[in-house]
Write a protein that holds these residues in place. Structure first.
Motif, mmCIF file in Angstrom:
data_model
loop_
_atom_site.group_PDB
_atom_site.id
_atom_site.type_symbol
_atom_site.label_atom_id
_atom_site.label_comp_id
_atom_site.label_asym_id
_atom_site.label_seq_id
_atom_site.Cartn_x
_atom_site.Cartn_y
_atom_site.Cartn_z
ATOM 1 N N ILE A 35 33.697 49.784 34.584
ATOM 2 C CA ILE A 35 35.038 49.609 34.026
ATOM 3 C C ILE A 35 35.952 48.898 35.023
ATOM 4 C CG2 ILE A 35 37.110 50.846 33.286
ATOM 5 C CD1 ILE A 35 35.200 52.937 32.015
ATOM 6 N N VAL A 36 35.858 49.290 36.305
ATOM 7 C CA VAL A 36 36.649 48.611 37.344
ATOM 8 C C VAL A 36 36.274 47.133 37.395
ATOM 9 C CG1 VAL A 36 37.071 48.427 39.829
ATOM 10 C CG2 VAL A 36 36.999 50.676 38.743
ATOM 11 N N ALA A 37 34.962 46.847 37.324
ATOM 12 C CA ALA A 37 34.490 45.457 37.354
ATOM 13 C C ALA A 37 35.036 44.661 36.175
ATOM 14 C CB ALA A 37 32.959 45.427 37.342
ATOM 15 N N LEU A 38 35.013 45.242 34.989
ATOM 16 C CA LEU A 38 35.496 44.547 33.798
ATOM 17 C C LEU A 38 36.997 44.279 33.875
ATOM 18 C CD1 LEU A 38 33.499 46.330 30.947
ATOM 19 C CD2 LEU A 38 33.013 44.162 32.072
ATOM 20 N N ILE A 39 37.749 45.228 34.417
ATOM 21 C CA ILE A 39 39.194 45.024 34.586
ATOM 22 C C ILE A 39 39.455 43.870 35.551
ATOM 23 C CG2 ILE A 39 41.313 46.039 35.527
ATOM 24 C CD1 ILE A 39 40.309 48.764 34.466
#
Length: 292
Positions: A121-125
């Motif tokens: 999720i951090v990567a996608l953000i």
């Protein structure tokens, strides 16, 4: 160390494709056609050396995958024409990473551990932030002032990236999630499909121009990147190979600005740096997620 050196080859090879092909010239369809000719010659050379067994199912799915790849590559070349290499390439890579990761996590259950969801999720953000800053335009850019159609071209570029992402992701899902083939085995059927796909996109109106022949060397570059991606994954693991391959956007951005003369204001260079940094960190985090 050897695996990291191998991983640098697809990074440079794939990252150079956009600006080298655009430096050579030709329409997006001519670029795709020339590239697929080179890829087919490279695949024939690999087949003569390795001589893998080619089953009917390998031919069928390999050709389908190649056609899907041709759609993706043609869309990317169209996007480069409208938006410039330094903008289109990072957006294309980012779109594939974001949508591909979501499909893998939500449909194919590739994320199973809490740490994967957190990092993912951090990567996608970060990738979405990278999207915003990489595509942001400065109203003081002389290119925007010179042409009233520039903004409409940018929208055309986004449309091209849309079907490019569908093509690329479809072929990736086909080979990674639905079917499982050795890359050295499927490279020839896929190259045949790539050539067929480019002919379909050209409506079989083939013209062997100088730009087509020159772009065939770009196809060989693509094949070299593929082979070294395999070596890197075998020596350093998929996480390293995947992360490094995505860093090719550094090469494409630098090439677009330095070799194609794509004009950037100071503001745009700053935004591009922020977007690039977010893309790199996001890609590395996704590589870590893949390693679990």
């Amino acid at each position: 160390m050897e695996g990291i050196l191998y991983a640098l080859v697809p990074m440079v090879a794939w990252g150079s494709i956009g600006f080298i092909s655009n430096k050579i010239g030709g329409t997006p369809n001519q670029q795709t056609f020339g590239m697929t000719i080179g890829a087919l010659f490279f695949a024939l050379g690999v087949w003569l050396i390795v001589k893998p067994q080619l089953s009917l199912i390998l031919w069928v799915f390999g050709i389908i995958g190649g056609i899907l790849w041709a759609i993706g590559q043609s869309g990317q070349f169209h996007a480069m024409q409208y938006m410039g290499v330094s903008v289109a390439n990072p957006l294309s890579s980012g779109a594939q990473l974001v949508v591909g990761s979501l499909i893998g996590a939500l449909i194919f259950n590739e994320w199973t551990q809490p740490i994967q969801f957190v990092l993912g999720i951090v990567a996608l953000i970060l990738l979405l932030i990278g999207f915003y800053f990489s595509s942001r335009r400065d109203s003081d850019n002389p290119l925007l002032k010179q042409s009233q159609h520039r903004l409409s071209d940018f929208y055309k570029g986004f449309r091209a990236l849309f079907y490019s992402t569908i093509g690329y992701l479809s072929y990736t899902i086909l080979f990674n999630n639905i079917m499982s083939f050795s890359a050295l085995s499927v490279i020839l059927p896929m190259a045949v499909g790539m050539l067929l796909g480019s002919l379909i996109l050209m409506k079989f109106q083939v013209a062997l121009t100088e730009s087509v022949f020159k772009n065939s060397f770009v196809g060989i570059l693509w094949g070299i990147g593929n082979i070294f991606m395999l070596f890197a994954a075998a020596k350093a693991g998929l996480a390293i190979a995947f992360s490094f391959s995505q860093l090719g956007i550094i090469i494409s951005i630098a090439g677009g600005i330095l070799f194609l003369g794509e004009v950037k204001t100071k503001k745009e260079l700053g935004w591009l740096f922020i977007g690039l940094l977010c893309f790199i960190i996001g890609a590395v985090l996704l590589g870590i997620v893949k390693s679990y």
